[in-house]
Scaffold this motif. Structure first.
Motif, PDB file in Angstrom:
ATOM      1  N   ARG A  17     -18.285  41.038 -30.189  1.00 30.54           N
ATOM      2  CA  ARG A  17     -17.324  40.078 -30.752  1.00 30.54           C
ATOM      3  C   ARG A  17     -18.028  38.855 -31.322  1.00 30.54           C
ATOM      4  NH1 ARG A  17     -14.672  40.709 -25.822  1.00 30.54           N
ATOM      5  NH2 ARG A  17     -15.185  38.572 -25.243  1.00 30.54           N
ATOM      6  N   GLU A  18     -18.955  38.318 -30.543  1.00 29.66           N
ATOM      7  CA  GLU A  18     -19.649  37.100 -30.951  1.00 29.66           C
ATOM      8  C   GLU A  18     -20.525  37.326 -32.175  1.00 29.66           C
ATOM      9  OE1 GLU A  18     -19.955  33.640 -28.752  1.00 29.66           O
ATOM     10  OE2 GLU A  18     -18.048  34.445 -29.459  1.00 29.66           O
ATOM     11  N   GLY A  19     -21.146  38.501 -32.243  1.00 27.86           N
ATOM     12  CA  GLY A  19     -21.974  38.804 -33.407  1.00 27.86           C
ATOM     13  C   GLY A  19     -21.170  38.778 -34.693  1.00 27.86           C
ATOM     14  N   GLN A  20     -19.989  39.385 -34.672  1.00 26.28           N
ATOM     15  CA  GLN A  20     -19.115  39.400 -35.849  1.00 26.28           C
ATOM     16  C   GLN A  20     -18.600  38.000 -36.171  1.00 26.28           C
ATOM     17  OE1 GLN A  20     -16.055  42.242 -34.914  1.00 26.28           O
ATOM     18  NE2 GLN A  20     -17.411  44.001 -35.084  1.00 26.28           N
ATOM     19  N   ARG A  21     -18.188  37.294 -35.128  1.00 28.87           N
ATOM     20  CA  ARG A  21     -17.611  35.960 -35.322  1.00 28.87           C
ATOM     21  C   ARG A  21     -18.623  34.989 -35.934  1.00 28.87           C
ATOM     22  NH1 ARG A  21     -16.484  31.658 -30.479  1.00 28.87           N
ATOM     23  NH2 ARG A  21     -15.366  30.088 -31.687  1.00 28.87           N
ATOM     24  N   TRP A  22     -19.829  34.918 -35.354  1.00 32.60           N
ATOM     25  CA  TRP A  22     -20.786  33.913 -35.793  1.00 32.60           C
ATOM     26  C   TRP A  22     -21.487  34.283 -37.083  1.00 32.60           C
ATOM     27  CZ3 TRP A  22     -19.751  29.443 -34.215  1.00 32.60           C
ATOM     28  CH2 TRP A  22     -19.217  29.245 -32.931  1.00 32.60           C
ATOM     29  N   SER A  23     -21.523  35.560 -37.407  1.00 33.14           N
ATOM     30  CA  SER A  23     -22.063  35.960 -38.705  1.00 33.14           C
ATOM     31  C   SER A  23     -21.232  35.330 -39.824  1.00 33.14           C
ATOM     32  CB  SER A  23     -22.049  37.489 -38.823  1.00 33.14           C
ATOM     33  OG  SER A  23     -22.471  37.891 -40.105  1.00 33.14           O
ATOM     34  N   LYS A  24     -19.909  35.338 -39.644  1.00 35.07           N
ATOM     35  CA  LYS A  24     -19.014  34.734 -40.638  1.00 35.07           C
ATOM     36  C   LYS A  24     -19.157  33.206 -40.652  1.00 35.07           C
ATOM     37  CE  LYS A  24     -15.552  38.416 -40.230  1.00 35.07           C
ATOM     38  NZ  LYS A  24     -14.165  38.749 -39.791  1.00 35.07           N
ATOM     39  N   LEU A  25     -19.226  32.600 -39.446  1.00 36.84           N
ATOM     40  CA  LEU A  25     -19.285  31.144 -39.372  1.00 36.84           C
ATOM     41  C   LEU A  25     -20.607  30.588 -39.882  1.00 36.84           C
ATOM     42  CD1 LEU A  25     -17.497  30.468 -35.975  1.00 36.84           C
ATOM     43  CD2 LEU A  25     -16.657  29.958 -38.265  1.00 36.84           C
TER      44      LEU A  25
END
Length: 328
Positions: A311-319
């Motif tokens: 989840r965090e990998g997907q989230r922070w890639s965008k941010l």
């Protein structure tokens, strides 16, 4: 004895040798652990990662029945130590400490961090943690709101130190700059400990810090806390406002820490290491020490930790792309 019978006995004996060796190897594999275990910490000694791991060390040794040594391998935002852990034999004797930076940020920030997230198997989600923005007492601001006003008046004059490029506190700082619309220069160090030392020496204006390393200096009056990054005030610093309370509406940042092993490590071995880490987190002394440092013990297992990493990998890639974060 006939020639036929003699040949039959020889063939049976030959067939039994590999079978016996296979059973012996399987038995040896089941007896984990049978020797010293190395816990790689991809940050220098003195930072929060080091403090957390050394807090767990004693109880983990007790549960596992073997020595657990902490091996600090700092540098490149945690990439050096994490890559070393990823390349280790998948036998459970090399465990690597990871955090938001090494598992969710660096794979996007660095063209080649030296490892792939899917080459590491999750073991334990250790903690969840809010950060604290601290300053040298000489800074002419007593809270984050005042500091941001100074930064707006003199763009580029002030600095913030972090544990390094790609670290969680680097992202927290870049989020603050973007949301508050201020120009503050990032100064990366080789870990949280060196960043705090630099702040104490007046090398930087502020540091976005993991609290375990910063709190003793705050309590001792050597540093002052400007704000905390979580959604609510910390019990350890009840008088310190959140970033959102300081005029940056919507700001909220929390980090996390965990343990991984090389992919291919047997599930039974992973479970043994997880059980030891979870038991250590439940120790009253460990739990109290972490809680006092604004660090919440979690102790979730491989499945929960793996889901968090994804989840965090997907989230922070965008941010990271949204905030224009880059390696300095």
């Amino acid at each position: 004895m006939t020639t036929f019978r003699r040949r039959a006995l020889l063939q049976a004996s030959a067939a039994a040798i590999p079978l016996a060796l296979t059973h012996r190897f399987a038995f040896a594999q089941e007896k984990f652990p049978g020797k010293l275990i190395t816990l790689i910490v991809p940050q220098p000694a003195g930072g929060d990662a080091d403090v957390v791991c050394r807090s767990l060390q004693k109880k983990m040794q007790e549960v596992l029945g073997q020595p657990v040594i902490v091996d600090n391998r700092g540098g490149a935002g945690g990439n050096i130590g994490t890559a070393l852990g990823a390349k280790a034999a998948p036998d459970g004797y090399t465990v690597t400490f990871v955090n938001q930076g090494t598992m969710a940020l660096n794979p996007t920030l660095y063209p080649n961090p030296g490892y792939k997230v899917d080459s590491l198997a999750p073991v334990t989600w250790l903690t969840s943690i809010d950060l604290v923005i601290v300053a040298n007492p000489s800074l002419p601001a007593n809270n984050l709101k005042e500091f941001l006003e100074l930064a707006r008046k003199e763009p580029g004059k002030y600095t913030y130190g972090t544990a390094g490029n790609g670290s969680a506190n680097h992202l927290a700082g870049e989020m603050l700059k973007s949301m508050a619309k201020v120009d503050i220069t990032h100064v990366p160090y080789k870990g949280g400990g060196p960043a705090i030392i630099a702040l104490l020496g007046g090398e930087v204006s502020t540091v976005v810090a993991f609290p375990l390393a910063a709190l003793p200096h705050i309590k001792g009056g050597k540093l002052k806390a400007l704000a905390v990054t979580g959604s609510k005030r910390s019990k350890a610093l009840p008088d310190v406002p959140t970033v959102a309370e300081s005029g940056v509406s919507g700001y909220e940042f929390a980090s996390w820490m965990g343990l991984v092993v090389p992919k291919g490590t047997p599930d039974t071995v992973i479970q043994s290491i997880h059980n030891a880490a979870a038991a250590a987190l439940k120790e009253k002394e460990v739990a109290e020490r972490l809680s006092a440092g604004m660090t919440e013990p979690v102790g979730a297992g491989p499945k929960e930790f793996g889901d968090l990493i994804a989840r965090e990998g997907q989230r922070w890639s965008k941010l990271i792309k949204q905030y224009g974060m880059k390696i300095d």
